[in-house]
Write a protein that holds these residues in place. Structure first.
Motif, PDB file in Angstrom:
ATOM      1  N   LYS A  25       0.811  -1.219   0.000  1.00  0.00           N
ATOM      2  CA  LYS A  25       0.000   0.000   0.000  1.00  0.00           C
ATOM      3  C   LYS A  25       0.845   1.270   0.000  1.00  0.00           C
ATOM      4  N   LEU A  26       2.065   1.196   0.517  1.00  0.00           N
ATOM      5  CA  LEU A  26       2.907   2.385   0.654  1.00  0.00           C
ATOM      6  C   LEU A  26       3.221   3.074  -0.680  1.00  0.00           C
ATOM      7  N   PRO A  27       3.586   2.347  -1.749  1.00  0.00           N
ATOM      8  CA  PRO A  27       3.823   3.036  -3.035  1.00  0.00           C
ATOM      9  C   PRO A  27       2.574   3.732  -3.582  1.00  0.00           C
ATOM     10  N   GLU A  28       1.405   3.118  -3.365  1.00  0.00           N
ATOM     11  CA  GLU A  28       0.158   3.749  -3.822  1.00  0.00           C
ATOM     12  C   GLU A  28      -0.091   5.054  -3.075  1.00  0.00           C
ATOM     13  N   LEU A  29       0.162   5.050  -1.771  1.00  0.00           N
ATOM     14  CA  LEU A  29      -0.010   6.270  -0.985  1.00  0.00           C
ATOM     15  C   LEU A  29       0.973   7.352  -1.425  1.00  0.00           C
ATOM     16  N   GLY A  30       2.203   6.961  -1.700  1.00  0.00           N
ATOM     17  CA  GLY A  30       3.207   7.919  -2.172  1.00  0.00           C
ATOM     18  C   GLY A  30       2.820   8.519  -3.512  1.00  0.00           C
ATOM     19  N   ARG A  31       2.325   7.694  -4.398  1.00  0.00           N
ATOM     20  CA  ARG A  31       1.904   8.164  -5.725  1.00  0.00           C
ATOM     21  C   ARG A  31       0.730   9.126  -5.602  1.00  0.00           C
ATOM     22  N   ALA A  32      -0.248   8.769  -4.766  1.00  0.00           N
ATOM     23  CA  ALA A  32      -1.415   9.639  -4.573  1.00  0.00           C
ATOM     24  C   ALA A  32      -1.002  10.974  -3.958  1.00  0.00           C
TER      25      ALA A  32
END
Length: 66
Positions: A25-32
């Motif tokens: 989930k961390l890369p998705e949060l960073g991208r968002a």
């Protein structure tokens, strides 16, 4: 403010975020977060350009008298 955190603080924050959100989930949060900041920056730039253009138009229509 960010300069007072330091490298150990950033590592601690990253580890806590990794534990809370997990590695998937961390890369998705960073991208968002990145996209949100990019949109905010673009909106701010457009607002600044609009304001600058309006100021120039007002100066052309009614120049200051000396």
């Amino acid at each position: 403010m960010l300069s007072t955190i330091g490298i150990p603080g950033l590592i601690l924050i990253l580890i806590i975020a990794l534990v809370i959100f997990g590695p998937k989930k961390l890369p998705e949060l960073g991208r968002a977060t990145g996209e949100t900041l990019k949109e905010f920056k673009n909106s701010t730039r457009e607002l600044t350009e609009d304001t600058t253009e309006e100021i120039k138009e007002v100066e052309v229509v009614s120049p200051k008298q000396k």
